[in-house]
Write a protein that holds these residues in place. Structure first.
Motif, PDB file in Angstrom:
ATOM      1  N   ASP A 160     -21.534  -1.453  -6.177  1.00  0.00           N
ATOM      2  CA  ASP A 160     -20.754  -0.502  -5.397  1.00  0.00           C
ATOM      3  C   ASP A 160     -19.300  -0.501  -5.837  1.00  0.00           C
ATOM      4  N   ALA A 161     -18.757  -1.675  -6.110  1.00  0.00           N
ATOM      5  CA  ALA A 161     -17.362  -1.758  -6.548  1.00  0.00           C
ATOM      6  C   ALA A 161     -17.162  -1.005  -7.858  1.00  0.00           C
ATOM      7  N   ASP A 162     -18.122  -1.135  -8.780  1.00  0.00           N
ATOM      8  CA  ASP A 162     -18.038  -0.408 -10.048  1.00  0.00           C
ATOM      9  C   ASP A 162     -18.058   1.102  -9.815  1.00  0.00           C
ATOM     10  N   VAL A 163     -18.923   1.534  -8.910  1.00  0.00           N
ATOM     11  CA  VAL A 163     -19.024   2.963  -8.606  1.00  0.00           C
ATOM     12  C   VAL A 163     -17.727   3.460  -7.974  1.00  0.00           C
ATOM     13  N   LEU A 164     -17.155   2.677  -7.058  1.00  0.00           N
ATOM     14  CA  LEU A 164     -15.891   3.083  -6.435  1.00  0.00           C
ATOM     15  C   LEU A 164     -14.786   3.219  -7.461  1.00  0.00           C
ATOM     16  N   VAL A 165     -14.699   2.282  -8.378  1.00  0.00           N
ATOM     17  CA  VAL A 165     -13.681   2.363  -9.424  1.00  0.00           C
ATOM     18  C   VAL A 165     -13.923   3.597 -10.290  1.00  0.00           C
ATOM     19  N   ARG A 166     -15.168   3.838 -10.664  1.00  0.00           N
ATOM     20  CA  ARG A 166     -15.493   5.016 -11.474  1.00  0.00           C
ATOM     21  C   ARG A 166     -15.160   6.305 -10.733  1.00  0.00           C
ATOM     22  N   SER A 167     -15.318   6.303  -9.396  1.00  0.00           N
ATOM     23  CA  SER A 167     -15.065   7.512  -8.621  1.00  0.00           C
ATOM     24  C   SER A 167     -13.590   7.911  -8.628  1.00  0.00           C
ATOM     25  N   LEU A 168     -12.704   6.988  -9.008  1.00  0.00           N
ATOM     26  CA  LEU A 168     -11.288   7.330  -9.099  1.00  0.00           C
ATOM     27  C   LEU A 168     -11.038   8.390 -10.156  1.00  0.00           C
ATOM     28  N   SER A 169     -11.789   8.332 -11.252  1.00  0.00           N
ATOM     29  CA  SER A 169     -11.638   9.336 -12.305  1.00  0.00           C
ATOM     30  C   SER A 169     -12.739  10.385 -12.263  1.00  0.00           C
ATOM     31  N   ASP A 170     -13.823  10.093 -11.543  1.00  0.00           N
ATOM     32  CA  ASP A 170     -14.949  11.017 -11.412  1.00  0.00           C
ATOM     33  C   ASP A 170     -15.421  11.013  -9.956  1.00  0.00           C
ATOM     34  N   PRO A 171     -14.748  11.787  -9.083  1.00  0.00           N
ATOM     35  CA  PRO A 171     -15.078  11.758  -7.658  1.00  0.00           C
ATOM     36  C   PRO A 171     -16.557  12.007  -7.345  1.00  0.00           C
ATOM     37  N   LYS A 172     -17.243  12.739  -8.200  1.00  0.00           N
ATOM     38  CA  LYS A 172     -18.669  12.991  -7.960  1.00  0.00           C
ATOM     39  C   LYS A 172     -19.489  11.706  -8.006  1.00  0.00           C
ATOM     40  N   ALA A 173     -18.981  10.691  -8.690  1.00  0.00           N
ATOM     41  CA  ALA A 173     -19.694   9.413  -8.777  1.00  0.00           C
ATOM     42  C   ALA A 173     -19.847   8.771  -7.404  1.00  0.00           C
ATOM     43  N   PHE A 174     -18.961   9.113  -6.470  1.00  0.00           N
ATOM     44  CA  PHE A 174     -19.050   8.540  -5.130  1.00  0.00           C
ATOM     45  C   PHE A 174     -20.364   8.911  -4.451  1.00  0.00           C
ATOM     46  N   GLY A 175     -20.990   9.969  -4.897  1.00  0.00           N
ATOM     47  CA  GLY A 175     -22.290  10.363  -4.363  1.00  0.00           C
ATOM     48  C   GLY A 175     -23.320   9.246  -4.475  1.00  0.00           C
ATOM     49  N   GLU A 176     -23.157   8.382  -5.469  1.00  0.00           N
ATOM     50  CA  GLU A 176     -24.075   7.246  -5.619  1.00  0.00           C
ATOM     51  C   GLU A 176     -23.971   6.297  -4.427  1.00  0.00           C
ATOM     52  N   VAL A 177     -22.764   6.129  -3.896  1.00  0.00           N
ATOM     53  CA  VAL A 177     -22.576   5.279  -2.719  1.00  0.00           C
ATOM     54  C   VAL A 177     -23.270   5.916  -1.521  1.00  0.00           C
ATOM     55  N   PHE A 178     -23.088   7.222  -1.367  1.00  0.00           N
ATOM     56  CA  PHE A 178     -23.756   7.922  -0.271  1.00  0.00           C
ATOM     57  C   PHE A 178     -25.268   7.817  -0.413  1.00  0.00           C
ATOM     58  N   ASP A 179     -25.784   8.033  -1.612  1.00  0.00           N
ATOM     59  CA  ASP A 179     -27.229   7.955  -1.835  1.00  0.00           C
ATOM     60  C   ASP A 179     -27.773   6.567  -1.494  1.00  0.00           C
ATOM     61  N   GLU A 180     -27.019   5.538  -1.827  1.00  0.00           N
ATOM     62  CA  GLU A 180     -27.457   4.161  -1.605  1.00  0.00           C
ATOM     63  C   GLU A 180     -27.380   3.741  -0.134  1.00  0.00           C
ATOM     64  N   HIS A 181     -26.354   4.195   0.565  1.00  0.00           N
ATOM     65  CA  HIS A 181     -26.093   3.675   1.912  1.00  0.00           C
ATOM     66  C   HIS A 181     -26.151   4.707   3.035  1.00  0.00           C
ATOM     67  N   GLY A 182     -26.342   5.964   2.690  1.00  0.00           N
ATOM     68  CA  GLY A 182     -26.323   7.018   3.703  1.00  0.00           C
ATOM     69  C   GLY A 182     -27.307   6.811   4.832  1.00  0.00           C
TER      70      GLY A 182
END
Length: 72
Positions: free
Chosen positions: A8-30
């Motif tokens: 999750d931390a890697d995805v959050l960091v990636r979402s800083l330059s690619d906000p769409k990547a945050f969707g992975e967090v939603f998919d995992e924990h929604g």
């Protein structure tokens, strides 16, 4: 895809330059977040509280804390 899944931390960091990547967090924990609220508040409030939870998580992407483990 091969290798270890992104944390999750890697995805959050990636979402800083690619906000769409945050969707992975939603998919995992929604489902867990919605379920948590569904058991505790009136049904009419579940979607708003879940949305606010993910908004705060997205805003917090600037300072992920890997020591805390998963986003959830």
């Amino acid at each position: 895809m091969t290798g270890k899944p992104a944390s999750d931390a890697d995805v959050l960091v990636r979402s800083l330059s690619d906000p769409k990547a945050f969707g992975e967090v939603f998919d995992e924990h929604g489902d867990a977040v919605f379920g948590y609220f569904a058991r505790r508040v009136p049904q009419t409030e579940v979607a708003d509280l879940a949305a606010e939870t993910f908004r705060v998580a997205f805003d917090s992407a600037l300072a992920p804390d890997p020591e805390r483990g998963q986003v959830r």
